[in-house]
Enzyme design. Structure first.
Site, short mmCIF file in Angstrom:
data_model
loop_
_atom_site.label_atom_id
_atom_site.label_comp_id
_atom_site.label_asym_id
_atom_site.label_seq_id
_atom_site.Cartn_x
_atom_site.Cartn_y
_atom_site.Cartn_z
N ASP A 79 9.87 7.71 -5.94
CA ASP A 79 9.35 7.31 -4.64
C ASP A 79 10.40 6.50 -3.90
O ASP A 79 10.93 5.52 -4.44
CB ASP A 79 8.08 6.45 -4.80
CG ASP A 79 6.86 7.28 -5.13
OD1 ASP A 79 6.66 8.32 -4.48
OD2 ASP A 79 6.10 6.88 -6.02
N ARG A 152 1.88 2.63 5.14
CA ARG A 152 2.77 3.69 4.64
C ARG A 152 2.90 4.82 5.66
O ARG A 152 3.83 5.62 5.60
CB ARG A 152 2.22 4.24 3.32
CG ARG A 152 2.11 3.20 2.21
CD ARG A 152 1.29 3.73 1.05
NE ARG A 152 1.96 4.83 0.38
CZ ARG A 152 1.34 5.68 -0.45
NH1 ARG A 152 0.03 5.56 -0.66
NH2 ARG A 152 2.03 6.63 -1.03
N LYS A 180 4.39 14.04 2.64
CA LYS A 180 3.16 13.88 1.86
C LYS A 180 2.12 13.12 2.69
O LYS A 180 2.48 12.40 3.63
CB LYS A 180 3.46 13.15 0.56
CG LYS A 180 4.03 11.73 0.71
CD LYS A 180 4.38 11.13 -0.65
CE LYS A 180 4.81 9.67 -0.53
NZ LYS A 180 5.22 9.09 -1.80
N HIS A 181 0.84 13.33 2.46
CA HIS A 181 0.16 14.08 1.39
C HIS A 181 -0.64 15.17 2.07
O HIS A 181 -1.65 14.89 2.72
CB HIS A 181 -0.76 13.17 0.60
CG HIS A 181 -0.09 11.92 0.08
ND1 HIS A 181 0.13 10.81 0.89
CD2 HIS A 181 0.40 11.61 -1.13
CE1 HIS A 181 0.71 9.85 0.15
NE2 HIS A 181 0.89 10.31 -1.07
N HIS A 193 -6.49 7.25 -5.96
CA HIS A 193 -6.14 6.74 -7.28
C HIS A 193 -7.39 6.39 -8.08
O HIS A 193 -7.36 6.39 -9.32
CB HIS A 193 -5.27 5.48 -7.17
CG HIS A 193 -3.90 5.74 -6.62
ND1 HIS A 193 -3.65 5.83 -5.27
CD2 HIS A 193 -2.71 5.94 -7.24
CE1 HIS A 193 -2.36 6.07 -5.07
NE2 HIS A 193 -1.77 6.14 -6.25
N ASP A 265 0.56 15.66 -6.11
CA ASP A 265 0.55 14.23 -6.35
C ASP A 265 0.27 14.03 -7.85
O ASP A 265 -0.04 14.99 -8.57
CB ASP A 265 -0.53 13.56 -5.50
CG ASP A 265 -0.24 12.08 -5.22
OD1 ASP A 265 0.61 11.50 -5.92
OD2 ASP A 265 -0.87 11.51 -4.31
#
Length: 552
Positions: A79, A152, A180-181, A193, A265
């Protein structure tokens, strides 16, 4: 080259496995087994303390790859959302360059700044033996309560992905850019997550709001896209994009026409494992159209991933045609980035890097100065009732109050100010909701201060205790300014504060970003803010709002 590979080796090219080095970058027998026994085609390498150690580690895993039957080199990725400091080096030591977050770039609205950040990141990454970066984030943050994207994202309106892609990739001399994503994680209130997000907007919203940054990335030549573990009901109401053929093959390949690598991912995230289990999910992802499966964990986890794919090939559930299509795409991309020699499947010597050069070519002063400049100019002055800028020559006591990395802000204030900067921290940084006792203590300290700077932090909703703290301090009549160091929406919870600056410094993991925090202090003491809000603060401030200091 493909015809000479065994079925196991073809499957291996579809797997990127996390390879955990020790703190000083040393390898282990487990790492060697991942490379030699599982025959994976790519490595995820993160969290090493120094560029030289990273280079040595990446060299070693490439040597092990050269000792396998196929001698195929590894793609090495990490990353790099805010520079190589995202994955290499201590976030405070400056060994690698740390840029501010995407939302800082969105506030600055500068394609040149976005391109410079990508170019410098790629140069540093490549000198440490990386070829693949998981950036830029192309999600459009349309939900203020989004718990995982937030800062982000470049913004809630425009996007700078196209400005970064060419500079990351540098025509195959840099690192693979990975938008992404896909098809967009910006309108969710669940973190993938920890659970499975479902978005219910219509196809028109998808096409007009969330897809354009990805389409721009593709048009700019992005060699990879990463999938989102979210259900987009307008395309496939039953499976998340990562496992969905209508999304990956139907929408991305056939409708949009993307020809690069599709990488998942992390398949260990609960959005996937809680419902399908990783062994089942990796097969579904490959069938849906994913070329590379991102496997995070230890040797056993990676073995489960590889074996699940191989077993599916043997039973006929996963066709060899699909595997060969993916493996060929991986090999072609390795050729493009100089990992394969022209003589066939053997490694190109250029994949090995010099640790000493990695040390001297990362975190260089010109790179750090550019990062600091971008951060400083991106600061967004949202409200100012005669508080900012602070006088840095007056002998005044400044109370600095906050919950996350407030010590870094206080130290920066102490360095700039002529007077004393009193640092007060509400609680341990993991507890982001001050208690009534802590709020009362802050108010008491404010009574004896000449001015107060409160840093508030939110990754979704602002905890109520932080807003009460701002109001309690302001009630003392001491001039009070607030700086949001996470999402910029905090002022909606304490709209009467005297002054407010948005810094966009910390994501949902509260990873330290000194470049942005120190830039905020610079602006507080007189540096000129040039940022404008990259999102709307509903009911308070519109998209594009931003103040300047007098005369600017």
């Amino acid at each position: 080259m493909l015809a000479n590979l065994s079925d196991e080796e073809k499957v291996g090219q579809m797997v990127m496995a996390l390879m955990n080095p020790t703190a000083d970058g040393q390898t282990s027998s487990e790492t060697e087994a991942i490379v030699k026994e599982l025959k994976v085609g790519a490595a995820m390498v993160e969290h090493i303390d120094a560029p030289a150690h990273t280079a040595k580690f990446n060299n070693q895993i490439q040597r092990w790859a050269s000792e396998t039957k196929s001698s195929l080199p590894l793609f090495v990725g990490a990353d790099f959302e805010f520079g190589t400091a995202h994955s290499v080096g201590d976030l405070q030591d400056g060994r690698t360059t740390q840029f501010p977050r995407n939302m800082n770039l969105g506030a600055l609205r500068s394609e040149r700044a976005a391109a410079d950040a990508a170019e410098i990141t790629a140069k540093e990454a490549r000198t440490m033996g990386y070829h693949w970066g998981f950036a830029p984030v192309a999600d459009v943050n349309t939900d203020p309560k989004n718990p995982v994207i937030g800062i982000r994202s470049f913004s809630g309106n425009t996007n700078l992905t196209a400005a970064q892609i060419p500079n990351f990739q540098a025509g195959g001399r840099g690192i693979i850019a990975t938008a992404k994503h896909f098809p967009g994680h910006g309108d969710t209130q669940i973190d993938s997550h920890t659970g499975l997000p479902v978005v219910s907007y219509d196809r028109r919203t998808l096409e007009e709001v969330h897809l354009p940054p990805f389409e721009a990335a593709i048009d700019a030549g992005s060699d990879a896209l990463m999938t989102a573990h979210i259900v987009v009901e307008a395309i496939d109401p039953d499976r998340p994009a990562t496992l969905s053929s209508p999304v990956l093959t139907g929408l991305l390949r056939e409708e949009i026409g993307f020809e690069g690598l599709i990488v998942t991912d992390a398949m260990s995230m609960q959005a996937i494992t809680d419902i399908w289990g990783q062994d089942r999910a990796v097969v579904l992802a490959a069938k849906a159209g994913a070329d590379v499966i991102l496997s995070m964990g230890d040797y056993d986890t990676h073995a489960t991933t590889v074996n699940a794919l191989y077993d599916a090939v043997q039973t006929g559930e996963l066709s060899m045609e699909r595997v060969e299509e993916a493996a060929a795409r991986v090999l072609e991309t390795k050729r493009k980035y100089g990992l394969l020699s022209l003589g066939g499947g053997r490694q190109n010597d250029r994949i090995y890097v010099e640790p000493e050069r990695a040390t001297h070519s990362t975190g260089m002063a010109p790179y750090r100065r550019r990062a600091a400049e971008i951060a400083r100019e991106s600061m967004t002055l949202v409200k100012n009732e005669g508080i900012f800028p602070f006088d840095d020559e007056a002998i005044k006591t400044t109370l600095v109050a906050g919950v996350v990395h407030v010590d870094v802000v206080a130290a920066a204030v102490q360095e700039v100010a002529a007077g004393d900067a009193v640092s007060w921290q509400s609680s341990q940084w993991r507890d982001k909701n001050p208690t009534d006792e802590e709020i009362d203590r802050a108010a008491a300290l404010a009574e004896d201060a000449d001015r107060v700077l409160v840093t508030t932090y939110s990754a979704s909703d602002l905890p109520g205790g932080q807003a009460r703290l701002v109001d309690a301090v302001r009630a003392t009549q001491t001039p009070t300014a607030a700086v949001s160091i996470g999402l910029p929406y905090d002022i909606a919870s304490y709209p009467d504060v005297d002054a407010y600056l948005a810094s966009y410094a910390l994501d949902r993991w509260a990873q330290l970003n000194k470049s942005a925090l120190e830039a905020a202090v610079d602006v507080i003491f007189g540096a000129k803010p040039k940022g404008t809000l990259p999102v709307e603060i509903e009911g308070h401030y519109p998209y594009g709002h931003g103040l300047r200091y007098g005369g600017d």
